[in-house]
Design a protein around this motif. Sequence first.
Motif, PDB file in Angstrom:
ATOM      1  N   ASN A 252      11.282   7.652  -8.499  1.00 18.19           N
ATOM      2  CA  ASN A 252      10.713   7.841  -7.159  1.00 18.19           C
ATOM      3  C   ASN A 252      10.622   6.547  -6.369  1.00 18.19           C
ATOM      4  N   SER A 253      10.877   5.415  -7.046  1.00 20.11           N
ATOM      5  CA  SER A 253      10.863   4.150  -6.303  1.00 20.11           C
ATOM      6  C   SER A 253      12.205   3.913  -5.616  1.00 20.11           C
TER       7      SER A 253
ATOM      8  N   ASP B  98      -5.223   7.332 -10.223  1.00 20.86           N
ATOM      9  CA  ASP B  98      -4.108   6.409 -10.116  1.00 20.86           C
ATOM     10  C   ASP B  98      -4.222   5.341 -11.200  1.00 20.86           C
TER      11      ASP B  98
ATOM     12  N   LEU C 260       5.237  -2.503 -10.601  1.00 20.83           N
ATOM     13  CA  LEU C 260       5.611  -1.087 -10.594  1.00 20.83           C
ATOM     14  C   LEU C 260       6.026  -0.609 -11.988  1.00 20.83           C
TER      15      LEU C 260
ATOM     16  N   TYR D 262       2.971   1.382 -13.845  1.00 22.85           N
ATOM     17  CA  TYR D 262       3.218   2.792 -13.535  1.00 22.85           C
ATOM     18  C   TYR D 262       4.328   3.367 -14.405  1.00 22.85           C
TER      19      TYR D 262
ATOM     20  N   LEU E 274       4.002   7.136 -12.286  1.00 21.33           N
ATOM     21  CA  LEU E 274       4.298   6.912 -10.863  1.00 21.33           C
ATOM     22  C   LEU E 274       4.325   8.216 -10.073  1.00 21.33           C
TER      23      LEU E 274
ATOM     24  N   ILE F  97      -0.963   7.897  -6.152  1.00 23.86           N
ATOM     25  CA  ILE F  97      -1.240   8.064  -4.718  1.00 23.86           C
ATOM     26  C   ILE F  97       0.031   7.747  -3.918  1.00 23.86           C
ATOM     27  N   ILE F  98       0.620   6.585  -4.166  1.00 25.58           N
ATOM     28  CA  ILE F  98       1.910   6.254  -3.548  1.00 25.58           C
ATOM     29  C   ILE F  98       2.962   6.674  -4.570  1.00 25.58           C
ATOM     30  N   ASN F  99       3.495   7.889  -4.425  1.00 23.91           N
ATOM     31  CA  ASN F  99       4.352   8.439  -5.480  1.00 23.91           C
ATOM     32  C   ASN F  99       5.806   8.569  -5.049  1.00 23.91           C
ATOM     33  N   ARG F 100       6.176   7.946  -3.951  1.00 26.29           N
ATOM     34  CA  ARG F 100       7.553   8.091  -3.464  1.00 26.29           C
ATOM     35  C   ARG F 100       7.981   6.812  -2.762  1.00 26.29           C
ATOM     36  N   ARG F 101       9.284   6.665  -2.565  1.00 30.45           N
ATOM     37  CA  ARG F 101       9.754   5.517  -1.823  1.00 30.45           C
ATOM     38  C   ARG F 101       9.437   5.687  -0.345  1.00 30.45           C
ATOM     39  N   TYR F 102       9.045   4.590   0.299  1.00 23.56           N
ATOM     40  CA  TYR F 102       8.838   4.593   1.741  1.00 23.56           C
ATOM     41  C   TYR F 102      10.021   3.915   2.397  1.00 23.56           C
TER      42      TYR F 102
END
Lengths: 137, 328
Positions: free
Chosen positions: B102-103, B268, B305, B309, B313, B317-322
């Motif tokens: 997911n990163s 998390d 990361l 994680y 991951l 809370i932040i579980n995906r690439r932005y």
Amino acid sequence: MSEEFEPKIIAFLCRWCGYAGADMAGTSRLKYPPTITPIRVPCTGRIDMEHVLRALKISDGVLIAGCHTPGDCHYVRGNFQCFKRVTLLKKFLKQMGINPARVRLEWISATEGRKFARVIKEFTEELKELGPLRGVE
Amino acid sequence: MRKIKLAVDYGSICGGCDVAFIDAGEKLIELANAAEIVFWPAVVDGKEEDLRKTREIDIGIFFGAIRTERHKEALEQLREKSRILVAFGTCACYGGIPGLANSVESRVLLKKGYVATKSTDNPDGKLPGFEEFKEAALRLPRLRSLVSPICDFVDVDIWVPGCPPPVESVNKLIDVVKDLQEDQVPPKGLFIAEGRSLCDFCEREKPEVLRIKRFRRVHEGEIKRDECFLKQGIICLGPVTRGGCGARCIDANMPCRGCFGPVPNVEDQGTRFLSAVASALMAEEEREVGEEELRKLIDELPDPLGLFYMYSLAASIINRRYLDLEGD
């Protein structure tokens, strides 16, 4: 980005310095953009990085304002705790494709109303440049 | 006594969860006596048809994370038919190691796998086609944009974390199946693991206040067998990880990587650990050390990361690439 985009900033302000600095900006009638939602915390050392991530999910940037290092923290080293955590968190954010500039840590004392107003202005401009925070759907 | 109808279906798996069952050894005879296995690709010769035709199953066990559309369909079918659904293994519970994908954006992953690697001969840059192969009656399932733990889509009744879950957990799950024969239904949300952190079960000597002078990797110098890893500057996720694994890694003189997922009431795992480890760095000496030096010490952790994680991951809370930064 288009002209209309108005960033939303969640600001964690320490009760002794950051929040007092915001008060000072207010009593000095300084103008700054209405982009922030302030949250008063006892100390920047109290801010769990989970709070910051949750805030990021519903905003475009997070500001943390606390007492100057090395010696101003009311609880001796809460500001350093926050500094270490935020520094490490920024590395994680970068790995997830989030610009680390979206989390901003500033030391603002109770007398620095001017600095508070300037930081909000600068940060708002910077976030306008970056645009809204979007994740993979 | 009546036989319990049991089915196992897969998401994104490595096969380790199947092997974890084999490790249970003679206990498997008890399982075979208690249960009629409707579907379990690695164990019985049933076809997916058999599962589709079965109206109701007593206990459905799902291995693996949700990576493709087919995984999601399999999960939803299993949930619909099962009275009790078990998330077995860390991938099903928290996304596991596949969750690290997911990163990266899925399209970047595909490109890396099918075009960019040096050993790939694909001059036209063709990606796997998702169109149907009518002649062969085949359909390639589409990659979802995210890896997800199964609780993102369905209700989970029993959680069995671990990568893979230890024999003790498998034994306990087999006991649950036997209890079902006597209509003893386990409480909803049962965790086949402990409710406290791994540190509570670790016998190493722990300091009153944790101070880390600098971070050290496992290959750098000798690791003391009787002293807390973190005190030695080695990243160990014990404080934020659920106990119940039997401290296998710790006994082998290797630090915890967090495969049992977060302790109860922590959502998390990675961020909680990040906060903790940052506090311990040069604790009570920050003033003398100063911001610049602290920053340098933190830079010695190149991959928060991957370290914090590794297994959770997809459930964070932040579980995906932005999409702020370029690159993978």
